[in-house]
Design a protein around this motif. Structure first.
Motif, PDB file in Angstrom:
ATOM      1  N   LYS A   1       0.837  -1.196   0.000  1.00  0.00           N
ATOM      2  CA  LYS A   1       0.000   0.000   0.000  1.00  0.00           C
ATOM      3  C   LYS A   1       0.878   1.254   0.000  1.00  0.00           C
ATOM      4  N   ALA A   2       1.918   1.255   0.878  1.00  0.00           N
ATOM      5  CA  ALA A   2       2.778   2.429   0.982  1.00  0.00           C
ATOM      6  C   ALA A   2       3.483   2.710  -0.340  1.00  0.00           C
ATOM      7  N   LEU A   3       3.921   1.644  -1.001  1.00  0.00           N
ATOM      8  CA  LEU A   3       4.613   1.840  -2.273  1.00  0.00           C
ATOM      9  C   LEU A   3       3.645   2.305  -3.356  1.00  0.00           C
ATOM     10  N   ALA A   4       2.448   1.732  -3.336  1.00  0.00           N
ATOM     11  CA  ALA A   4       1.445   2.104  -4.345  1.00  0.00           C
ATOM     12  C   ALA A   4       1.093   3.579  -4.232  1.00  0.00           C
ATOM     13  N   GLU A   5       0.966   4.039  -2.977  1.00  0.00           N
ATOM     14  CA  GLU A   5       0.606   5.452  -2.764  1.00  0.00           C
ATOM     15  C   GLU A   5       1.619   6.393  -3.382  1.00  0.00           C
ATOM     16  N   LYS A   6       2.873   5.968  -3.452  1.00  0.00           N
ATOM     17  CA  LYS A   6       3.901   6.807  -4.070  1.00  0.00           C
ATOM     18  C   LYS A   6       4.063   6.506  -5.552  1.00  0.00           C
ATOM     19  N   GLY A   7       3.230   5.627  -6.065  1.00  0.00           N
ATOM     20  CA  GLY A   7       3.295   5.312  -7.494  1.00  0.00           C
ATOM     21  C   GLY A   7       4.498   4.463  -7.871  1.00  0.00           C
ATOM     22  N   ILE A   8       4.980   3.645  -6.923  1.00  0.00           N
ATOM     23  CA  ILE A   8       6.144   2.818  -7.196  1.00  0.00           C
ATOM     24  C   ILE A   8       5.699   1.423  -7.610  1.00  0.00           C
ATOM     25  N   ASN A   9       6.138   1.009  -8.794  1.00  0.00           N
ATOM     26  CA  ASN A   9       5.745  -0.278  -9.327  1.00  0.00           C
ATOM     27  C   ASN A   9       6.605  -1.390  -8.741  1.00  0.00           C
ATOM     28  N   ILE A  10       5.938  -2.441  -8.231  1.00  0.00           N
ATOM     29  CA  ILE A  10       6.671  -3.588  -7.676  1.00  0.00           C
ATOM     30  C   ILE A  10       6.895  -4.608  -8.780  1.00  0.00           C
ATOM     31  N   GLN A  11       8.182  -4.946  -9.036  1.00  0.00           N
ATOM     32  CA  GLN A  11       8.489  -5.866 -10.124  1.00  0.00           C
ATOM     33  C   GLN A  11       8.481  -7.311  -9.656  1.00  0.00           C
ATOM     34  N   VAL A  12       9.028  -7.566  -8.503  1.00  0.00           N
ATOM     35  CA  VAL A  12       9.168  -8.920  -7.986  1.00  0.00           C
ATOM     36  C   VAL A  12       8.952  -8.855  -6.477  1.00  0.00           C
ATOM     37  N   ILE A  13       8.347  -9.862  -5.914  1.00  0.00           N
ATOM     38  CA  ILE A  13       8.143  -9.932  -4.466  1.00  0.00           C
ATOM     39  C   ILE A  13       8.733 -11.233  -3.958  1.00  0.00           C
ATOM     40  N   SER A  14       9.348 -11.179  -2.819  1.00  0.00           N
ATOM     41  CA  SER A  14       9.844 -12.412  -2.203  1.00  0.00           C
ATOM     42  C   SER A  14       9.750 -12.240  -0.696  1.00  0.00           C
ATOM     43  N   THR A  15       9.383 -13.299  -0.008  1.00  0.00           N
ATOM     44  CA  THR A  15       9.195 -13.183   1.437  1.00  0.00           C
ATOM     45  C   THR A  15       9.932 -14.296   2.164  1.00  0.00           C
ATOM     46  N   SER A  16      10.346 -13.998   3.372  1.00  0.00           N
ATOM     47  CA  SER A  16      10.866 -15.033   4.246  1.00  0.00           C
ATOM     48  C   SER A  16      10.203 -14.828   5.600  1.00  0.00           C
ATOM     49  N   GLU A  17      10.592 -15.620   6.586  1.00  0.00           N
ATOM     50  CA  GLU A  17       9.961 -15.545   7.901  1.00  0.00           C
ATOM     51  C   GLU A  17       9.980 -14.151   8.496  1.00  0.00           C
ATOM     52  N   ILE A  18      11.115 -13.461   8.383  1.00  0.00           N
ATOM     53  CA  ILE A  18      11.232 -12.157   9.059  1.00  0.00           C
ATOM     54  C   ILE A  18      11.560 -11.047   8.064  1.00  0.00           C
ATOM     55  N   LYS A  19      11.213 -11.235   6.782  1.00  0.00           N
ATOM     56  CA  LYS A  19      11.578 -10.245   5.780  1.00  0.00           C
ATOM     57  C   LYS A  19      10.600 -10.287   4.619  1.00  0.00           C
ATOM     58  N   VAL A  20      10.245  -9.110   4.125  1.00  0.00           N
ATOM     59  CA  VAL A  20       9.560  -9.020   2.843  1.00  0.00           C
ATOM     60  C   VAL A  20      10.403  -8.140   1.942  1.00  0.00           C
ATOM     61  N   SER A  21      10.770  -8.666   0.766  1.00  0.00           N
ATOM     62  CA  SER A  21      11.582  -7.892  -0.166  1.00  0.00           C
ATOM     63  C   SER A  21      10.828  -7.671  -1.466  1.00  0.00           C
ATOM     64  N   VAL A  22      11.040  -6.500  -2.035  1.00  0.00           N
ATOM     65  CA  VAL A  22      10.496  -6.236  -3.365  1.00  0.00           C
ATOM     66  C   VAL A  22      11.609  -5.660  -4.238  1.00  0.00           C
ATOM     67  N   LEU A  23      11.418  -5.862  -5.528  1.00  0.00           N
ATOM     68  CA  LEU A  23      12.336  -5.282  -6.498  1.00  0.00           C
ATOM     69  C   LEU A  23      11.617  -4.114  -7.160  1.00  0.00           C
ATOM     70  N   VAL A  24      12.289  -2.948  -7.183  1.00  0.00           N
ATOM     71  CA  VAL A  24      11.704  -1.780  -7.860  1.00  0.00           C
ATOM     72  C   VAL A  24      12.766  -1.171  -8.768  1.00  0.00           C
ATOM     73  N   ALA A  25      12.335  -0.284  -9.675  1.00  0.00           N
ATOM     74  CA  ALA A  25      13.302   0.427 -10.506  1.00  0.00           C
ATOM     75  C   ALA A  25      14.219   1.236  -9.595  1.00  0.00           C
ATOM     76  N   SER A  26      15.528   1.218  -9.890  1.00  0.00           N
ATOM     77  CA  SER A  26      16.475   1.759  -8.921  1.00  0.00           C
ATOM     78  C   SER A  26      16.307   3.262  -8.693  1.00  0.00           C
ATOM     79  N   ASP A  27      15.728   3.966  -9.678  1.00  0.00           N
ATOM     80  CA  ASP A  27      15.470   5.397  -9.481  1.00  0.00           C
ATOM     81  C   ASP A  27      14.575   5.660  -8.269  1.00  0.00           C
ATOM     82  N   TYR A  28      13.790   4.674  -7.893  1.00  0.00           N
ATOM     83  CA  TYR A  28      12.824   4.859  -6.810  1.00  0.00           C
ATOM     84  C   TYR A  28      13.372   4.449  -5.441  1.00  0.00           C
ATOM     85  N   THR A  29      14.649   4.085  -5.380  1.00  0.00           N
ATOM     86  CA  THR A  29      15.199   3.530  -4.138  1.00  0.00           C
ATOM     87  C   THR A  29      14.904   4.399  -2.922  1.00  0.00           C
TER      88      THR A  29
END
Lengths: 405, 405
Positions: free
Chosen positions: A362-390
């Motif tokens: 939701k937070a990323l969507a509100e800023k208009g940041i497109n999520i390319q890839v999602i991956s999750t582990s027990e204590i982490k959620v990672s997403v891949l975005v265009a590096s300009d948006y870091t």
């Protein structure tokens, strides 16, 4: 009275004034009645010079001789620190890896510690002497040759020594004053964490918060060594890396990490057959290309798109390997993108809390940041975005999880 | 096929190009079918930097820690030289002092070699490997600590290693191309000596021809190691230092040496009593002031004048000690003169030839040079003259003994 291992990195021993400063800090702990062992790195810049000499003489130099050359950096520092300690009345003695001994395997240039003989050092500490131990180096005992642990290996030396000495704490003095909820250069309101669990530290370290070398955190977790990260230039408490049982209030999200060191690879219209993943990643692994996030959706009409990330430096090699195997693998096209960033939210508390991922999206969507890839582990959620948006993404998440100071 | 120890000093390994040059020279000997071991010093300038760091941290630093620090210079060089050798196809391996081991006493900073374990190195040389051994350093085995042999100690390491390896020759590569009849900067017509005896070399070394460290010549003589001094930058034969039995035609005078490092002390009207010399020199020796030439004439009316020389740097200390003992010793005045030079003619042939001294006195008299003090040994005649006359005296004697090329 506690037994403490104090580790000082290259910038902390970068010149004689800084070495005197290190000695003063050690003296303070000794005067407070603690038993202290010191681990030091080479003076800043030294190791790079030594590595360059080896490289210039022969790009394919013998790793055993490389180890002989680069191990001298720490040897200089232990002698100088011992002299600086003695000069202010602290009994001290230097120890090279082979003298302790710090026994390693024979993987020269990136050796693994196999064991440290701590009895003699403990005996001397109990008598009030401060052992000053060379970080980064050891000895492989079958051929009696000097080894080094790989870059950043002094952290590992310190943690391994703390375990061998049964130390109460391993203090890692560095040029930052602790572990933050995220990179303060991006989010000035980032907070210093008083305590953080090994697992969180590992996830933060492996996604770019390079306060501690990853292997040293793994070892601390395995051996139960309490690690404190603190500044050698300022006088304030740092961050304590401990078992999560020692953390009373477990935050859902402890920190936001990012990494720009990855590149995205997509194989379009890969035949959707059993065993295809093994045929893709087998050759990459054989060529020492580390693969991180892997995403494969359910395919249609017998084919699928597969996306994964590799270290950015490994991208050309990965492309080469995959293109050579194109016919065998049967994909239609290889598309790659080095302009990506991995953003991760990390926290031991998320195990027991739902909704962490949806807050993120939701937070990323509100800023208009497109999520390319999602991956999750027990204590982490990672997403891949265009590096300009870091930076934008890190700031948005830092606020969304209530981490702003 | 010969077994050779090749030793390269600091200027010979001063940068990577020079290290490549060293490797090329070693390869040439290996290609010629010889068994070769290499001994190297620290890269030029390195040791001075390391010594300065220790000094700056604490003028009275622990010699054991000083050794840890300064021994790194040679450790860097052995690794780099081994890499350079491997890069041109020569099998090589570096050896630190503790690995060989080169066992010394525990006089840190100026240790004496007690023994070298040569069997493993010989085995490897016989298999075609070139050991690259760190000069200047060893290990004292009671506490397992690194020692150094004192400045110039790499020559000593090379000679000691040559003895342990039963080498046919010890080649000392340096920035001069041999031993000359005198300093070529003073006498351009000075000749390079093809052969010179240990005894002559010792006398020349101790009076200022600093081609080889004195202790290394003593050791070579004791162990019968044939030493060659030659240039690492030019391709021509050097000078061979050997037993005098190997020298067919023994010259009456082999060379003219000089030293400006001495100062003259005269005690005027010292009571001429038994035991007075012991009371003068006892305290000087106790304070580590080396006394060289001593002259005492038969006195008159119960007193005598005594003249001797001390190292110029020791003069203030010597004056201080003697003036404090003035009443006890009973002399009238202490007169000192730092502006003196010692000029020596050296040659094993003079043992069997009279007239060497008179030729010397005549040659100096012809140039109007006043002789202040005379002292003779079996193969040397030394005089003290005003230091302004140094070059004139050296040139006059070089001509008088027929040494001009």
């Amino acid at each position: 009275m506690a037994r403490i291992v104090m580790k000082f990195g290259g910038t902390s021993v970068g010149d004689l004034d800084r070495i005197r400063n290190v000695a003063a800090r050690v003296k303070r702990e000794v005067d407070a009645g603690h038993q202290v062992a010191v681990v030091v790195s080479a003076m800043a810049g030294t190791t790079n010079q030594l590595v360059k000499w080896c490289q210039d003489l022969s790009p394919l130099h013998d790793a055993r001789e490389y180890d002989v050359v680069v191990a001298t950096g720490e040897q200089v520092t232990i002698g100088l620190v011992a002299i600086a300690l003695q000069a202010i009345g602290v009994e001290a003695r230097s120890w090279q890896g082979w003298q302790v001994p710090i026994v390693t395997d024979n993987a020269h240039g990136k050796a693994r510690v196999e064991g440290i003989e701590g009895a003699e050092l403990i005996r001397r500490m109990e008598e009030g002497q401060v052992p000053v131990v060379a970080g980064f180096q050891g000895i492989e005992t079958t051929r009696n040759r000097v080894t080094t642990l790989g870059r950043g290996g002094s952290d590992l030396s310190a943690v391994a020594l703390a375990a061998a000495l049964k130390a109460d704490r391993c203090d890692i003095y560095t040029d930052v004053d602790g572990v933050y909820t995220t990179d303060p250069r991006i989010v000035p309101r980032a907070k210093k964490l008083e305590r953080i669990s090994y697992e969180e530290m590992l996830e933060l370290a492996s996604v770019g918060a390079k306060v501690l070398q990853t292997r040293s955190v793994e070892l601390a977790m395995k051996e139960g060594v309490r690690v404190q990260v603190l500044s050698s230039f300022e006088d304030k408490p740092g961050s304590l890396v401990v078992d999560e049982d020692e953390i009373m209030e477990k935050p859902i999200v402890s920190g936001i990490a990012y990494s720009r060191d990855e590149a995205k690879v997509t194989l379009r219209r890969l035949p959707d057959r059993p065993g295809v993943a093994a045929r893709v990643f087998g050759p990459l692994s054989a060529a020492n290309v580390n693969v991180d996030m892997i995403v494969q959706n359910i395919g249609a009409d017998g084919s699928t798109d597969m996306t994964f990330t590799v270290g950015r430096a490994d991208l050309p090699r990965a492309q080469d390997i995959l293109n050579k195997a194109k016919d065998e693998l049967g994909f239609e096209a290889l598309v790659s993108d080095p302009e990506v960033a991995k953003i991760s939210v990390v926290g031991i508390g998320m195990r027991t809390h739902a909704g962490v991922a949806s807050t993120m999206f939701k937070a990323l969507a509100e800023k208009g940041i497109n999520i390319q890839v999602i991956s999750t582990s027990e204590i982490k959620v990672s997403v891949l975005v265009a590096s300009d948006y870091t930076e934008l993404a890190v700031r948005a998440l830092h606020t969304a999880y209530g981490l702003d100071a």
